[in-house]
Design a protein around this motif. Structure first.
Motif, PDB file in Angstrom:
ATOM      1  N   LEU A   1       0.836  -1.199   0.000  1.00 11.93           N
ATOM      2  CA  LEU A   1       0.000   0.000   0.000  1.00 11.93           C
ATOM      3  C   LEU A   1       0.873   1.253   0.000  1.00 11.93           C
ATOM      4  O   LEU A   1       0.564   2.246  -0.681  1.00 11.93           O
TER       5      LEU A   1
ATOM      6  N   ALA B   1      -8.034   0.131   4.076  1.00 12.95           N
ATOM      7  CA  ALA B   1      -7.863  -0.277   2.681  1.00 12.95           C
ATOM      8  C   ALA B   1      -7.219  -1.654   2.582  1.00 12.95           C
ATOM      9  O   ALA B   1      -7.350  -2.338   1.557  1.00 12.95           O
TER      10      ALA B   1
ATOM     11  N   LYS C   1       2.173   1.945  -3.517  1.00 13.41           N
ATOM     12  CA  LYS C   1       1.139   2.544  -4.355  1.00 13.41           C
ATOM     13  C   LYS C   1       0.933   4.011  -3.989  1.00 13.41           C
ATOM     14  O   LYS C   1       0.817   4.882  -4.865  1.00 13.41           O
ATOM     15  N   ALA C   2       0.871   4.309  -2.689  1.00 12.43           N
ATOM     16  CA  ALA C   2       0.677   5.691  -2.245  1.00 12.43           C
ATOM     17  C   ALA C   2       1.846   6.580  -2.674  1.00 12.43           C
ATOM     18  O   ALA C   2       1.658   7.737  -3.071  1.00 12.43           O
TER      19      ALA C   2
ATOM     20  N   HIS D   1      -4.158   7.419   2.955  1.00 14.21           N
ATOM     21  CA  HIS D   1      -4.799   6.134   2.649  1.00 14.21           C
ATOM     22  C   HIS D   1      -5.110   5.440   3.977  1.00 14.21           C
ATOM     23  O   HIS D   1      -4.177   5.106   4.718  1.00 14.21           O
TER      24      HIS D   1
ATOM     25  N   ASP E   1      -9.202   3.507  -2.570  1.00 15.88           N
ATOM     26  CA  ASP E   1      -8.677   3.559  -1.206  1.00 15.88           C
ATOM     27  C   ASP E   1      -8.189   4.954  -0.815  1.00 15.88           C
ATOM     28  O   ASP E   1      -7.896   5.191   0.362  1.00 15.88           O
ATOM     29  N   LEU E   2      -8.078   5.883  -1.750  1.00 15.68           N
ATOM     30  CA  LEU E   2      -7.574   7.225  -1.451  1.00 15.68           C
ATOM     31  C   LEU E   2      -8.566   7.964  -0.558  1.00 15.68           C
ATOM     32  O   LEU E   2      -9.758   8.035  -0.865  1.00 15.68           O
ATOM     33  N   ASP E   3      -8.051   8.565   0.555  1.00 15.67           N
ATOM     34  CA  ASP E   3      -8.934   9.199   1.547  1.00 15.67           C
ATOM     35  C   ASP E   3      -8.921  10.717   1.451  1.00 15.67           C
ATOM     36  O   ASP E   3      -9.976  11.352   1.502  1.00 15.67           O
TER      37      ASP E   3
ATOM     38  N   GLU F   1       1.473   7.417  -6.408  1.00 16.47           N
ATOM     39  CA  GLU F   1       0.417   8.392  -6.656  1.00 16.47           C
ATOM     40  C   GLU F   1       0.831   9.789  -6.189  1.00 16.47           C
ATOM     41  O   GLU F   1       0.545  10.793  -6.865  1.00 16.47           O
TER      42      GLU F   1
ATOM     43  N   ASP G   1      -8.303   4.591  -7.783  1.00 18.04           N
ATOM     44  CA  ASP G   1      -7.886   4.086  -6.473  1.00 18.04           C
ATOM     45  C   ASP G   1      -8.965   4.441  -5.455  1.00 18.04           C
ATOM     46  O   ASP G   1      -9.004   5.546  -4.916  1.00 18.04           O
TER      47      ASP G   1
END
Length: 660
Positions: free
Chosen positions: A44, A170, A47-48, A166, A88-90, A51, A86
C-alpha cells in the motif's frame, strides 16, 4: 441416526480426521490472514508513493508556469481522477512548509472523502511504531491512516508540502479476497482429505476385514474353497496367511482360490481426477477460446469459442458408445490408461496452443480421452456390482464427478488469477497424468460380473425412439437440461461475469455453487422423487426452478441474480435428472422387456449429451448477434416453453399422451 453413525469405528475415525484437518488448516489460515496485514502495508505504501509523485509532478509543473500557489485550480478534479482508479484514497492536502512556530503548516487546499478529519490526522502522533520499520521517512501511520508527504519545489525552494492519505482499512479489501481464497482452499482440502481417508481405510481396513470374514465363514462351513488374497503384513495379514495354510492342508476335493473384495471407492477417486482435470480451467474457457478464435479472419469470437466447447462435448458423447464396443477387447485398465494419457496430451496442448486450429485438435484429443476414461469407470462399476447394488455403485462414481464439479472451478479460478490460463491447463494435465499412474492400483481386483457397458444396437435404438412419449421426454426435458448446463452455466455465466469486471477467482466460486448445491440437495430430492407416483412432476418442477433462476437474471442482471440462477439450476437439475431416468424406464417398458435397460439409458445419455454439445454453439451464436444478456433472455424463453409444454402433456386430461 447420528448415534448409530457414530457407533461405527470407521465413521468415528473419519470424524476425528476431519476435525483434526479442520483445526490445522484453520490455524494456518488465521496465521496467513494476520501476517498478510504486515505484508500488504508496504505494498500500500508503494502505491501511495507512486500516486503522490504523480500529483507532485503535476503541481510543480503548474508552479513552474508561473501560477501562484494560492491560485492553483483543479485540485478537486485531480483528486477525483486519482480516486476513480484508487478507491482507497482518503484525502489530498496541500499546506505551507512546516516551521518552528507552525509544525503542521497552514492548510491551503484539502479535498477528498476524509478531508474534514485530514487536519487532525496530520497533527496526530505516530501510531503503532512497529509498523514504520519497513516504511520510508516520508510515510507515517497516524490515526490508522497512512500519510505520504512530498515537498513541492519551485526551483530549489520548497514552497509547500503535499499529503496523500490512505486509511489502513484499505488493507481489508485484499485481506477479504485472500480470506475467500483461503476459505475455498480450506473447503477443497477438507473434501479431498475425506476422499483420501475413505480410500485408505477402505483399501487397508474395510476390504481386508470383509475378505477375512468371508474366508473364515467358508472355513466354518468346512468348504475350504477360498484363500485370503491380500498380501498385507499387518496382524490381520499374518493371521490370515496362517489360515491359508490350514485351508490348503484341509482342502482335498477342491483347489482353493484366492479371493479379494471388489471395491468401488477407487473408481470414485479416478472419476474425480479426470473430471477435475477438465474442470480446472472451466471459469476461463469461453474467454480463452475466444482469444484464439480472434486469430481466424471472419469468425466471430463468441461463435468460435462456442464451437470449441461444443466440439469437446459432442466428441465425448460419440466416444461413449464406441468405447463400449471395444471395452471387452481392451479391458478397463488399459482403456482408462489410454484415455487418461490422451486427456493429458490434450490439456497440455490446449495450454500451449498458438492458433485456433491447434486448439481444435487438442480439444478433440482431450474429448476422446475424457469419453474413454468415462467408459472405463462405468464398465468397472457394472463389472463389480449386481442389480441389487448397482445404484449404489453408480452413486459412488457420480459422487466423484460432483466433487470435481465443486473443487475444479473453485481452485481453477484461483489458479487462473495468479498463474494464467495456460499454466492452469497444464496443471489439469498433471491431474490427468496422476490418474493414469494410479489406475492400476485403484481399478484392480477380479470382477465378479462380466457385464460391459450397454451397447446401442440399431434394433434397440429404433425400438426406443419409436416411443413418442420417450421422445417428448427427450426434447422437453433431457436435451434442454444439458443445453442449459453447457450453454448457460459453462458459457454465458463466465462470459457475462468476466465482461462485467468480476475476477476469474470469483467466477470459479460462483460456478462451484452448482456442484455444491447439487451434491447437498441431491439425496433428499432423489428420495422425494422416488416417493412420487408420477416423476414427470419432479421433472417439471426442476425445469421451472431453472427457468425462474434465468428469468431473475434476465429481468435484473447483477452478481446476486447470477448466483441465484446458478443455485436454481443446481437444485432444479438435482431434482429433475433422477426423475428423467425414472420416467424413461417407465415409458420404455416394452423396449426394456425386449432389450434390457442398458440401451434405453444409453440412448438417453447419448442424445442428451449431443444436446449438451449444441449448448455452447447456440449460446455463442446468440451472444454474437444479441450480446450475452440477450442470449440469456432467449434461453429463459426456451426454458419456460419446455416447462409449460411438459405441464400441458402431464395434466390428467392428457394421460393418454402424457410423457410419464
Amino acid at each position: 441416526m447420528i448415534r448409530r453413525w457414530l457407533l461405527d469405528p470407521v465413521n468415528r475415525l473419519l470424524l476425528l480426521t476431519g476435525v483434526t484437518v479442520l483445526l490445522a488448516l484453520s490455524f494456518i489460515s488465521a496465521v496467513a490472514i494476520f501476517s498478510s496485514g504486515q505484508t500488504l502495508l508496504p505494498l500500500l505504501a508503494q502505491k501511495a508513493d507512486a500516486e503522490t509523485r504523480v500529483v507532485k509532478d503535476k503541481l510543480e509543473r503548474a508552479l513552474s508556469l508561473g501560477i501562484p500557489l494560492q491560485h492553483l485550480v483543479g485540485i478537486d478534479e485531480l483528486y477525483q481522477q486519482l480516486a476513480a482508479s484508487d478507491s482507497d484514497l482518503d484525502f489530498l492536502v496541500v499546506s505551507t512548509p512546516a516551521t518552528g512556530t507552525d509544525p503542521a503548516g497552514q492548510v491551503l487546499y484539502k479535498t477528498g472523502s476524509g478531508a474534514n478529519s485530514a487536519t487532525d490526522v496530520l497533527a496526530a502522533p505516530l501510531s503503532h511504531p512497529h509498523l514504520h520499520l519497513d516504511l520510508p521517512a516520508y510515510q507515517q501511520v497516524r490515526q490508522a491512516v497512512l500519510v505520504t508527504s512530498q515537498p513541492l519545489l519551485l526551483g530549489e525552494q520548497q514552497v509547500a508540502t503535499l499529503y496523500l492519505g490512505h486509511p489502513q482499512r484499505a488493507l481489508l479489501r485484499p485481506l477479504l479476497d485472500n480470506l475467500q481464497d483461503i476459505g475455498i482452499v480450506l473447503l477443497v482440502a477438507l473434501l479431498l482429505s475425506f476422499e483420501l481417508m475413505l480410500l485408505v481405510l477402505t483399501l487397508n481396513l474395510s476390504l481386508p476385514t470383509r475378505t477375512a470374514i468371508r474366508v473364515l465363514g467358508d472355513v466354518a462351513e468346512q468348504r475350504f474353497t477360498l484363500l485370503y488374497g491380500y498380501l498385507n503384513r499387518d496382524a490381520l495379514g499374518r493371521l490370515m496367511q496362517n489360515v491359508n495354510g490350514i485351508i490348503r492342508r484341509g482342502a482335498k476335493a477342491v483347489t482353493p482360490q484366492l479371493t479379494r473384495e471388489n471395491h468401488l471407492v477407487g473408481v470414485r477417486l479416478l472419476t474425480f481426477l479426470f473430471v477435475f482435470a477438465e474442470e480446472l480451467a472451466r471459469p476461463i474457457m469461453p474467454s480463452y477460446f475466444a482469444d484464439l478464435a480472434a486469430t481466424v479472419p471472419g469468425l466471430d469470437v463468441n461463435v468460435g469459442a462456442g464451437i470449441i466447447m461444443a466440439l469437446h462435448m459432442m466428441i465425448a458423447a460419440v466416444v461413449l458408445p464406441v468405447g463400449s464396443l471395444i471395452y471387452d477387447r481392451i479391458g478397463r485398465l488399459r482403456l482408462y490408461m489410454i484415455g487418461a494419457i490422451l486427456a493429458t496430451l490434450g490439456l497440455l496442448g490446449t495450454g500451449l496452443a498458438n492458433s485456433y486450429w491447434d486448439l481444435v485438435f487438442w480439444r478433440a484429443l482431450s474429448a476422446i480421452g475424457y469419453g474413454t476414461t468415462f467408459v472405463a469407470c462405468q464398465g468397472f462399476v457394472l463389472e463389480s456390482t449386481t442389480r441389487q447394488n448397482r445404484a449404489r455403485g453408480t452413486a459412488m462414481m457420480l459422487s466423484g464427478l460432483m466433487l470435481a464439479d465443486i473443487c475444479g472451478p473453485a481452485i481453477g479460478g484461483i489458479l487462473v488469477s495468479h498463474i494464467g490460463a495456460a499454466t492452469t491447463f497444464q496443471i489439469g494435465a498433471c491431474a490427468s497424468l496422476l490418474a493414469a499412474l494410479a489406475v492400476t492400483r485403484l481399478m484392480s481386483g477380479v470382477a465378479d460380473h462380466r457385464e460391459a457397458p450397454p451397447k446401442l444396437t440399431f434394433a434397440a435404438f429404433g425400438d426406443t425412439f419409436r416411443n413418442r412419449h420417450f421422445l417428448a421426454l427427450l426434447f422437453l426435458s433431457a436435451i434442454p437440461a444439458k443445453l442449459f448446463l453447457s450453454g448457460f452455466l459453462y458459457y454465458l455465466v463466465p462470459l457475462t461475469l468476466i465482461s462485467s469486471g468480476i475476477s476469474v477467482a470469483d467466477v470459479g466460486r460462483i460456478l462451484m455453487l452448482y456442484g455444491l448445491v447439487a451434491l447437498l440437495a441431491g439425496p433428499a430430492l432423489a428420495s422425494i422423487t422416488d416417493r412420487l407416483e408420477r416423476p414427470i412432476y419432479a421433472v417439471i418442477v426442476g425445469s421451472a426452478l431453472t427457468a425462474a433462476g434465468m428469468l431473475s437474471l434476465t429481468l435484473h442482471p447483477s452478481v446476486l441474480t447470477t448466483i441465484a440462477s446458478v443455485v436454481c439450476l443446481g437444485v432444479g437439475q438435482a431434482l429433475s435428472i433422477p426423475a428423467q431416468i425414472s420416467s424413461a424406464i417407465t415409458l420404455s417398458a416394452s423396449a426394456i422387456e425386449k432389450h434390457g435397460q442398458g440401451p434405453v439409458i444409453g440412448s438417453l445419455r447419448l442424445v442428451e449429451r449431443l444436446g449438451g454439445g449444441t449448448g455452447p454453439i447456440v449460446a455463442g451464436a446468440l451472444a454474437a448477434h444479441l450480446d450475452a444478456q440477450g442470449a440469456v433472455a432467449i434461453f429463459t424463453a426456451i426454458a419456460w416453453s419446455c416447462c409449460l409444454l411438459s405441464l400441458l402433456m402431464a395434466l390428467p386430461g392428457r394421460r393418454e399422451t402424457s410423457p410419464c
